[in-house]
Write a protein that holds these residues in place. Sequence first.
Motif, short mmCIF file in Angstrom:
data_model
loop_
_atom_site.label_atom_id
_atom_site.label_comp_id
_atom_site.label_asym_id
_atom_site.label_seq_id
_atom_site.Cartn_x
_atom_site.Cartn_y
_atom_site.Cartn_z
N TYR A 69 5.11 4.24 5.30
CA TYR A 69 4.39 4.40 4.18
C TYR A 69 4.69 3.33 2.99
O TYR A 69 3.93 3.13 2.23
N ARG A 124 -1.27 -1.53 -2.88
CA ARG A 124 -1.14 -2.13 -4.04
C ARG A 124 -1.07 -3.71 -4.37
O ARG A 124 -1.79 -3.92 -5.42
N GLY A 152 1.75 1.37 1.56
CA GLY A 152 1.50 1.46 0.09
C GLY A 152 1.59 0.21 -0.52
O GLY A 152 0.80 -0.43 -1.64
N LEU A 176 -7.38 5.88 -2.11
CA LEU A 176 -6.60 6.44 -0.81
C LEU A 176 -6.61 8.20 -0.68
O LEU A 176 -6.73 8.56 0.49
N VAL A 177 -6.63 9.04 -1.76
CA VAL A 177 -6.79 10.28 -1.47
C VAL A 177 -8.46 10.55 -1.09
O VAL A 177 -8.32 11.44 -0.03
N SER A 218 -4.52 4.74 -6.03
CA SER A 218 -4.08 6.01 -5.32
C SER A 218 -5.49 6.62 -5.15
O SER A 218 -5.35 7.68 -4.11
N SER A 219 -6.29 7.13 -6.10
CA SER A 219 -7.35 7.79 -6.17
C SER A 219 -8.21 7.44 -4.81
O SER A 219 -8.85 8.21 -4.14
#
Length: 164
Positions: free
Chosen positions: A71, A79, A75, A88-89, A85-86
């Motif tokens: 992770y 980045r 990540g 990825l969600v 992040s949104s």
Amino acid sequence: MDLSDPRTTADLVAGLVVLLGLVGMVVPVLPGTLLVAVAIAGWAAYVGEPRGWALAGAALVVLAAGAGLKYLLAGRHLRGHGVPSSTLVVGGLLGIVGFFVVPVIGLPLGFVVGVYLSELNRVGSQQAWPATVAALKAVGIALLVELAAGFAAAALWLTGALIT
């Protein structure tokens, strides 16, 4: 090799479950890391020898480190390519839906489609594809890290099976 010996049977069962777990790390239908961890811990409990417990403990530490590292590296990769992040969600949610809709490949397929659609909505078609490629590479990084940890744990277990 005496198959009537309970210890040999335990070694074979643990080995088969470890192998199944390694397959599960690549095929997202099975909980690969969990299978490997349970097989090795169960084997150590059955064997009950200090060397077996020590190698099983080391294998579990390797698996835990691999789980965290996958992770962290994925990540960092995302980045570095500006994927928020949104996105990825959304990719994760569509990956979960894909897991139930399309057998075997639905999770990664749903993830990629989710990332693309989210980025398409956020930045437009020109920048959506590079973000999707970055997400695919991140998935590959995570898979390789988890698989490397799985193979290292399997090697520790095999060492324990041979010396105990």
